[in-house]
Design a protein around this motif. Sequence first.
Motif, PDB file in Angstrom:
ATOM      1  N   TYR A   1      34.439  23.708  18.984  1.00  0.00           N
ATOM      2  CA  TYR A   1      34.013  23.052  20.225  1.00  0.00           C
ATOM      3  C   TYR A   1      35.240  22.812  21.108  1.00  0.00           C
TER       4      TYR A   1
ATOM      5  N   ASP B   1      37.258  21.547  23.691  1.00  0.00           N
ATOM      6  CA  ASP B   1      37.293  20.575  24.778  1.00  0.00           C
ATOM      7  C   ASP B   1      38.601  19.808  24.611  1.00  0.00           C
TER       8      ASP B   1
ATOM      9  N   TYR C   1      38.506  15.939  24.371  1.00  0.00           N
ATOM     10  CA  TYR C   1      37.654  15.224  23.417  1.00  0.00           C
ATOM     11  C   TYR C   1      38.451  14.367  22.423  1.00  0.00           C
TER      12      TYR C   1
ATOM     13  N   VAL D   1      30.612  15.039  16.484  1.00  0.00           N
ATOM     14  CA  VAL D   1      30.294  16.429  16.822  1.00  0.00           C
ATOM     15  C   VAL D   1      29.236  16.908  15.829  1.00  0.00           C
TER      16      VAL D   1
ATOM     17  N   LEU E   1      30.177  15.266  21.398  1.00  0.00           N
ATOM     18  CA  LEU E   1      30.414  16.601  21.930  1.00  0.00           C
ATOM     19  C   LEU E   1      29.332  17.525  21.403  1.00  0.00           C
TER      20      LEU E   1
END
Length: 183
Positions: free
Chosen positions: A19, A21, A24, A124, A152
């Motif tokens: 993921y 990002d 995050y 997550v 997320l």
Amino acid sequence: MTKQALLVMDVQQVVVDRYPDPGYLPRLGTAIDAARTAGVPVIYAVVGFRPGYPEVSTRNKMFGALALRGPAAGGDDATRIHPDVAPEPGDVVVTKRRVSAFAGSDLDLVLRAGDIGHLVLTGVATSGVVLSTLRQAADLDFGLTVLSDGCLDADPEVHRVLTEKVFPQQADVTTVAAWAAAT
């Protein structure tokens, strides 16, 4: 006032890497730091299995492929929490066997022993562990807060719908900054 705990869920290195990002982990770190500063327990939930995956049925759509792999297990690498948000002494780590942080773990026992009645959820993925844990925690009568930017998901629209339309039915939804400032 009801005692609360911050749940940090499925932030294993192998999960977070899927993921991308860059903001995050720093946001999540802000929530973790605020919790520790305020004396709020930080509890990590990681998914993990024994060697050979005896907890996993081949009928399980999400985890069944693991059972077909045979005796090899993910080992420490699969359950290693990302070093940017790693537990510190005094933090609790529970190992879950399914999507919800309660499934197959001793999370409920840890919470009840600590007289914790309110959970602050991060993790997550929003559509996975956060959704499943929120639903189960609500059914167990825990008070709930979701840190929308402390979660997320691979699909931003799913994240938006969950945090703006679904979660508010059972939880307060706020941001890391707002929660940290109020804690």
